[in-house]
Design a protein around this motif. Structure first.
Motif, mmCIF file in Angstrom:
data_model
loop_
_atom_site.group_PDB
_atom_site.id
_atom_site.type_symbol
_atom_site.label_atom_id
_atom_site.label_comp_id
_atom_site.label_asym_id
_atom_site.label_seq_id
_atom_site.Cartn_x
_atom_site.Cartn_y
_atom_site.Cartn_z
ATOM 1 N N PRO A 1 7.289 -11.400 0.689
ATOM 2 C CA PRO A 1 6.542 -11.312 -0.573
ATOM 3 C C PRO A 1 5.031 -11.343 -0.386
ATOM 4 C CG PRO A 1 8.389 -12.825 -0.789
ATOM 5 C CD PRO A 1 8.279 -12.490 0.666
ATOM 6 N N ALA A 2 4.554 -12.200 0.521
ATOM 7 C CA ALA A 2 3.110 -12.288 0.749
ATOM 8 C C ALA A 2 2.580 -10.991 1.348
ATOM 9 C CB ALA A 2 2.791 -13.469 1.665
ATOM 10 N N GLY A 3 3.309 -10.432 2.299
ATOM 11 C CA GLY A 3 2.882 -9.175 2.893
ATOM 12 C C GLY A 3 2.886 -8.037 1.886
ATOM 13 N N ALA A 4 3.911 -8.019 1.019
ATOM 14 C CA ALA A 4 3.973 -6.977 -0.003
ATOM 15 C C ALA A 4 2.823 -7.108 -0.988
ATOM 16 C CB ALA A 4 5.311 -7.051 -0.742
ATOM 17 N N ALA A 5 2.479 -8.347 -1.356
ATOM 18 C CA ALA A 5 1.361 -8.563 -2.277
ATOM 19 C C ALA A 5 0.047 -8.129 -1.642
ATOM 20 C CB ALA A 5 1.297 -10.039 -2.683
ATOM 21 N N PHE A 6 -0.114 -8.428 -0.349
ATOM 22 C CA PHE A 6 -1.316 -8.006 0.371
ATOM 23 C C PHE A 6 -1.438 -6.483 0.362
ATOM 24 C CE2 PHE A 6 -3.301 -6.603 4.337
ATOM 25 C CZ PHE A 6 -4.520 -7.255 4.282
ATOM 26 N N LEU A 7 -0.342 -5.808 0.662
ATOM 27 C CA LEU A 7 -0.365 -4.340 0.701
ATOM 28 C C LEU A 7 -0.608 -3.752 -0.681
ATOM 29 C CD1 LEU A 7 2.566 -3.611 3.182
ATOM 30 C CD2 LEU A 7 0.115 -3.591 3.639
ATOM 31 N N ALA A 8 -0.036 -4.375 -1.720
ATOM 32 C CA ALA A 8 -0.277 -3.890 -3.083
ATOM 33 C C ALA A 8 -1.762 -3.994 -3.428
ATOM 34 C CB ALA A 8 0.558 -4.690 -4.080
ATOM 35 N N GLY A 9 -2.385 -5.079 -3.006
ATOM 36 C CA GLY A 9 -3.818 -5.237 -3.251
ATOM 37 C C GLY A 9 -4.642 -4.204 -2.512
ATOM 38 N N VAL A 10 -4.279 -3.933 -1.252
ATOM 39 C CA VAL A 10 -4.988 -2.916 -0.466
ATOM 40 C C VAL A 10 -4.885 -1.549 -1.131
ATOM 41 C CG1 VAL A 10 -4.959 -1.605 1.693
ATOM 42 C CG2 VAL A 10 -4.767 -4.088 1.745
ATOM 43 N N GLY A 11 -3.664 -1.152 -1.475
ATOM 44 C CA GLY A 11 -3.453 0.166 -2.050
ATOM 45 C C GLY A 11 -4.146 0.346 -3.387
ATOM 46 N N ALA A 12 -4.041 -0.669 -4.248
ATOM 47 C CA ALA A 12 -4.653 -0.567 -5.579
ATOM 48 C C ALA A 12 -6.170 -0.500 -5.486
ATOM 49 C CB ALA A 12 -4.225 -1.762 -6.440
ATOM 50 N N ALA A 13 -6.764 -1.352 -4.655
ATOM 51 C CA ALA A 13 -8.225 -1.383 -4.550
ATOM 52 C C ALA A 13 -8.756 -0.086 -3.961
ATOM 53 C CB ALA A 13 -8.656 -2.573 -3.697
#
Length: 214
Positions: free
Chosen positions: A152-164
């Motif tokens: 979950p933490a890795g997925a949240a990190f990647l979601a933040g990278v992609g969105a930004a």
């Protein structure tokens, strides 16, 4: 949900950190938006997808990603610089005068204008050959250690990278499309000449030091 906010925000900061510095891809994206706002959206998506892909690889592999890229980094940089120089030279040759100014006001032959899919692939490819992005995410994920190995933490990190990254690139598209509508044709030619000159300068910066220089 609150536990995922920290890695998501860290990912957003990381995504902005790699996207915000004005480089060759930023210049090319703005010029794409000035001449073809519709396909520029696909170009922005291509850049953001590669940023997300490199972040995902770095998150999964950690220090092994950096170890794989580092030995060939100089040669990849040289290849990337060669491609950018070729793009700059081709773009400058295509600017013959105000009547050749690219922009939304100039009619284009639908058979010659590339579609969104081709533009997406082109910009994704140009972004992918820059090893700096891979090393950037590898360093970040290595520094944060096992915290990002959790699903979950890795997925949240990647979601933040992609969105930004996507939001920033789309912001450049808006900027370029507005400029393309407001800048007259003669001035737009010089804007593109300056832009391609910057791309050539960025290419030389990326290439140095040369691999043969050690």
């Amino acid at each position: 949900m609150s536990e995922l906010m920290t890695p998501a925000l860290a990912g957003a900061v990381a995504g902005l950190g790699v996207a915000m510095p004005m480089g060759a891809m930023s210049v090319l994206l703005i010029q794409e938006a000035m001449s073809a706002p519709r396909t520029a959206t696909a170009a922005a998506a291509g850049i953001a997808v590669v940023d997300l892909g490199y972040a995902a690889v770095a998150t999964a592999l950690g220090p092994w990603a950096a170890a794989a890229v580092s030995p060939v980094e100089a040669w990849v940089r040289l290849a990337s610089a060669t491609v950018l120089l070729a793009i700059a030279a081709h773009g400058l040759r295509g600017l013959r005068g105000p009547e050749r100014a690219p922009g939304p006001g100039r009619a284009q032959d639908p058979g010659q204008a590339p579609g969104p899919g081709r533009v997406f692939v082109r910009y994704a490819g140009l972004t992918a050959v820059n090893p700096t992005t891979a090393l950037y995410f590898a360093a970040l994920t290595t520094a944060q250690g096992a915290a990002l190995r959790d699903g979950p933490a890795g997925a949240a990190f990647l979601a933040g990278v992609g969105a930004a990254s996507l939001l920033w690139q789309q912001g450049l598209v808006v900027l370029g499309s507005v400029a393309g509508r407001r800048i007259p044709g003669a001035a737009r030619v010089w804007t593109f000449r300056l832009g391609y000159g910057l791309v050539a300068a960025y290419a030389l910066k990326i290439a140095l030091p040369l691999p043969l220089q050690g």
